[in-house]
Motif scaffolding. Structure first.
Motif, PDB file in Angstrom:
ATOM      1  N   MET A 205       0.857  -1.192   0.000  1.00 53.32           N
ATOM      2  CA  MET A 205       0.000   0.000   0.000  1.00 53.32           C
ATOM      3  C   MET A 205       0.891   1.238   0.000  1.00 53.32           C
ATOM      4  N   PRO A 206       0.673   2.169  -0.940  1.00 48.98           N
ATOM      5  CA  PRO A 206       1.498   3.365  -0.998  1.00 48.98           C
ATOM      6  C   PRO A 206       1.427   4.145   0.305  1.00 48.98           C
ATOM      7  N   GLY A 207       2.580   4.573   0.779  1.00 45.90           N
ATOM      8  CA  GLY A 207       2.646   5.386   1.984  1.00 45.90           C
ATOM      9  C   GLY A 207       2.576   4.597   3.277  1.00 45.90           C
ATOM     10  N   ALA A 208       2.369   3.257   3.201  1.00 44.70           N
ATOM     11  CA  ALA A 208       2.289   2.461   4.422  1.00 44.70           C
ATOM     12  C   ALA A 208       3.659   2.390   5.088  1.00 44.70           C
ATOM     13  N   ALA A 209       3.653   2.404   6.416  1.00 46.93           N
ATOM     14  CA  ALA A 209       4.912   2.329   7.164  1.00 46.93           C
ATOM     15  C   ALA A 209       5.519   0.941   6.991  1.00 46.93           C
ATOM     16  N   ARG A 210       6.826   0.912   6.790  1.00 47.76           N
ATOM     17  CA  ARG A 210       7.533  -0.361   6.649  1.00 47.76           C
ATOM     18  C   ARG A 210       7.776  -0.946   8.038  1.00 47.76           C
ATOM     19  N   LEU A 211       7.394  -2.214   8.224  1.00 45.13           N
ATOM     20  CA  LEU A 211       7.612  -2.863   9.505  1.00 45.13           C
ATOM     21  C   LEU A 211       9.101  -3.087   9.728  1.00 45.13           C
ATOM     22  N   PRO A 212       9.547  -3.075  10.991  1.00 45.74           N
ATOM     23  CA  PRO A 212      10.987  -3.174  11.267  1.00 45.74           C
ATOM     24  C   PRO A 212      11.660  -4.411  10.673  1.00 45.74           C
ATOM     25  N   LEU A 213      10.968  -5.554  10.677  1.00 46.00           N
ATOM     26  CA  LEU A 213      11.586  -6.777  10.154  1.00 46.00           C
ATOM     27  C   LEU A 213      11.184  -7.073   8.715  1.00 46.00           C
ATOM     28  N   ALA A 214      10.029  -6.596   8.294  1.00 46.23           N
ATOM     29  CA  ALA A 214       9.610  -6.618   6.880  1.00 46.23           C
ATOM     30  C   ALA A 214      10.017  -7.879   6.125  1.00 46.23           C
ATOM     31  N   GLY A 215       9.508  -9.017   6.575  1.00 50.56           N
ATOM     32  CA  GLY A 215       9.742 -10.267   5.861  1.00 50.56           C
ATOM     33  C   GLY A 215      11.022 -10.983   6.235  1.00 50.56           C
ATOM     34  N   LEU A 216      11.768 -10.505   7.216  1.00 53.98           N
ATOM     35  CA  LEU A 216      13.012 -11.163   7.626  1.00 53.98           C
ATOM     36  C   LEU A 216      12.708 -12.540   8.205  1.00 53.98           C
ATOM     37  N   PRO A 217      13.308 -13.611   7.667  1.00 52.26           N
ATOM     38  CA  PRO A 217      13.075 -14.941   8.230  1.00 52.26           C
ATOM     39  C   PRO A 217      13.823 -15.117   9.550  1.00 52.26           C
ATOM     40  N   PHE A 218      13.178 -15.772  10.508  1.00 53.53           N
ATOM     41  CA  PHE A 218      13.848 -16.103  11.761  1.00 53.53           C
ATOM     42  C   PHE A 218      13.395 -17.478  12.223  1.00 53.53           C
ATOM     43  N   ALA A 219      14.190 -18.091  13.088  1.00 50.87           N
ATOM     44  CA  ALA A 219      13.864 -19.404  13.633  1.00 50.87           C
ATOM     45  C   ALA A 219      13.464 -19.253  15.094  1.00 50.87           C
ATOM     46  N   VAL A 220      12.698 -20.224  15.582  1.00 48.94           N
ATOM     47  CA  VAL A 220      12.285 -20.210  16.978  1.00 48.94           C
ATOM     48  C   VAL A 220      12.849 -21.437  17.681  1.00 48.94           C
ATOM     49  N   LYS A 221      13.124 -21.272  18.962  1.00 52.76           N
ATOM     50  CA  LYS A 221      13.695 -22.370  19.740  1.00 52.76           C
ATOM     51  C   LYS A 221      12.625 -23.397  20.070  1.00 52.76           C
ATOM     52  N   GLY A 222      12.805 -24.613  19.536  1.00 51.68           N
ATOM     53  CA  GLY A 222      11.939 -25.719  19.896  1.00 51.68           C
ATOM     54  C   GLY A 222      10.528 -25.596  19.368  1.00 51.68           C
ATOM     55  N   PRO A 223       9.742 -26.657  19.497  1.00 50.34           N
ATOM     56  CA  PRO A 223       8.383 -26.673  18.933  1.00 50.34           C
ATOM     57  C   PRO A 223       7.428 -25.711  19.608  1.00 50.34           C
ATOM     58  N   THR A 224       7.702 -25.289  20.849  1.00 48.12           N
ATOM     59  CA  THR A 224       6.806 -24.358  21.530  1.00 48.12           C
ATOM     60  C   THR A 224       7.256 -22.906  21.374  1.00 48.12           C
ATOM     61  N   GLY A 225       8.390 -22.685  20.725  1.00 48.97           N
ATOM     62  CA  GLY A 225       8.951 -21.340  20.634  1.00 48.97           C
ATOM     63  C   GLY A 225       8.089 -20.356  19.887  1.00 48.97           C
ATOM     64  N   ILE A 226       7.253 -20.826  18.982  1.00 55.67           N
ATOM     65  CA  ILE A 226       6.400 -19.941  18.207  1.00 55.67           C
ATOM     66  C   ILE A 226       5.383 -19.231  19.106  1.00 55.67           C
ATOM     67  N   ARG A 227       5.119 -19.821  20.292  1.00 55.31           N
ATOM     68  CA  ARG A 227       4.134 -19.225  21.206  1.00 55.31           C
ATOM     69  C   ARG A 227       4.783 -18.268  22.214  1.00 55.31           C
ATOM     70  N   SER A 228       6.089 -18.134  22.163  1.00 52.49           N
ATOM     71  CA  SER A 228       6.756 -17.272  23.132  1.00 52.49           C
ATOM     72  C   SER A 228       6.416 -15.808  22.882  1.00 52.49           C
ATOM     73  N   TYR A 229       6.562 -14.997  23.921  1.00 49.20           N
ATOM     74  CA  TYR A 229       6.298 -13.571  23.792  1.00 49.20           C
ATOM     75  C   TYR A 229       7.192 -12.953  22.719  1.00 49.20           C
ATOM     76  N   ALA A 230       8.487 -13.312  22.743  1.00 47.85           N
ATOM     77  CA  ALA A 230       9.423 -12.732  21.778  1.00 47.85           C
ATOM     78  C   ALA A 230       9.029 -13.074  20.350  1.00 47.85           C
TER      79      ALA A 230
END
Length: 321
Positions: free
Chosen positions: A1-26
């Motif tokens: 969308m024109p003029g929309a603010a770019r998110l800080p990570l904007a599609g950056l891939p990252f991994a999570v620790k262990g199978p429950t890591g996706i639910r962590s606050y971070a």
């Protein structure tokens, strides 16, 4: 969308620790900032000795620098994913050194945040959220996203007052590991990043106290040792903003296990005290094993610690190149 603010990570891939890591606050904060979780990483299985090495339910996790050696743990897969170039950052947690040890042994950056700064499910209060990253700059992005209120760190005036303590007064350190870390400290001093003060910071060995706190039954002698170490650290940080040590007293061991070695000897003191601590790549031993330099700062000084770590990292890279 024109003029929309770019998110800080904007599609950056990252991994999570262990199978429950996706639910962590971070992880949830990273997703809200535009990060894309691409997978969960291996964690040592239940019963693994201190969870500081990479043997889990699905077999061993291999150190990318030395396949015959462990990457450390318990954030084993997160460290390997970053070291192998699969992602630029991965979430971790650190209850005894579980971010800093694999960061050191895989040659990447690792941060344990101040205990209590971010939510943790650990009832003992020992474990803190952390991150493994390609660089301190990537870890700064992580911290800005998970805190949602943290701007860029203003660089501390250099040289920064610092003290080097090779074994914190109680740990026996592999002479070659100690030599690599001491060489890194000397280079930082020579190029004006730090100004070494006289003396170091001697603590009492926290092994029995850490285990007592972990078990939930803390006898008076353990409480007294914890108070004494807190007193010494408070006195130290009242005059000196940075403490430098090796991350581990030993180099990565084989997949058969750590034996009687405590890879946690220099890390778990700061899980008890709550101080933020980082691991910066310091160099290699003669057999090709990465070594980490541990940076410890005052409680709550996570932002400035990352600014310092970035200056340390850049100085060491420029000297090596």
């Amino acid at each position: 969308m024109p003029g929309a603010a770019r998110l800080p990570l904007a599609g950056l891939p990252f991994a999570v620790k262990g199978p429950t890591g996706i639910r962590s606050y971070a992880a949830r904060r990273l997703i809200a900032a535009g990060g894309v979780p691409v997978g969960s990483t291996s964690v040592p299985g239940p019963g693994t000795y201190w969870q500081t090495w990479g043997l889990g339910a699905h077999g061993r996790t291999v150190n990318p620098w030395r396949p015959d050696r462990t990457p450390g743990g318990s954030s084993a897969g997160s460290a390997v994913a970053v070291a192998a170039g699969l992602v630029e950052l991965a979430t971790g947690s650190d209850g005894a050194g579980s971010v800093r040890i694999p960061a050191a042994w895989c040659g990447v950056f690792g941060l344990k945040t101040t205990n209590g700064l971010l939510p943790s499910p650990d009832r003992s209060g020992l474990a803190a959220a952390g991150v493994l990253a390609r660089s301190a700059a990537h870890a700064q992005t992580y911290l800005r996203c998970v805190l949602d209120s943290c701007g860029p760190a203003a660089p501390a005036p250099l040289p920064l007052r610092a003290a080097y303590s090779p074994g914190l007064g109680y740990a026996d350190v592999d002479p070659e590991v100690a030599a690599v870390v001491r060489g890194a400290v000397d280079r930082l001093s020579a190029c004006g990043v730090i100004r070494l003060t006289a003396g170091g910071c001697d603590l009492l060995d926290p092994a029995d106290t850490w285990q007592a706190v972990r078990s939930g039954e803390v006898p008076p002698p353990a409480e007294e040792l914890r108070r004494e170490n807190d007193r010494r650290l408070n006195a130290f940080f009242a005059t000196t903003p940075l403490l430098l040590t090796p991350v581990t007293p030993n180099r990565p061991h084989g997949h058969e296990g750590p034996g009687e070695l405590f890879s946690t000897a220099l890390t778990w003191a700061f899980n008890l005290s709550g101080h933020p601590a980082a691991s910066v790549p310091a160099g290699f031993t003669s057999d090709g094993c990465p070594v980490g330099l541990q940076l410890v700062a005052q409680r709550g000084a996570d932002v400035s610690l990352l600014g310092t770590a970035r200056a340390v990292e850049e100085a060491l890279i420029s000297v090596r190149s």
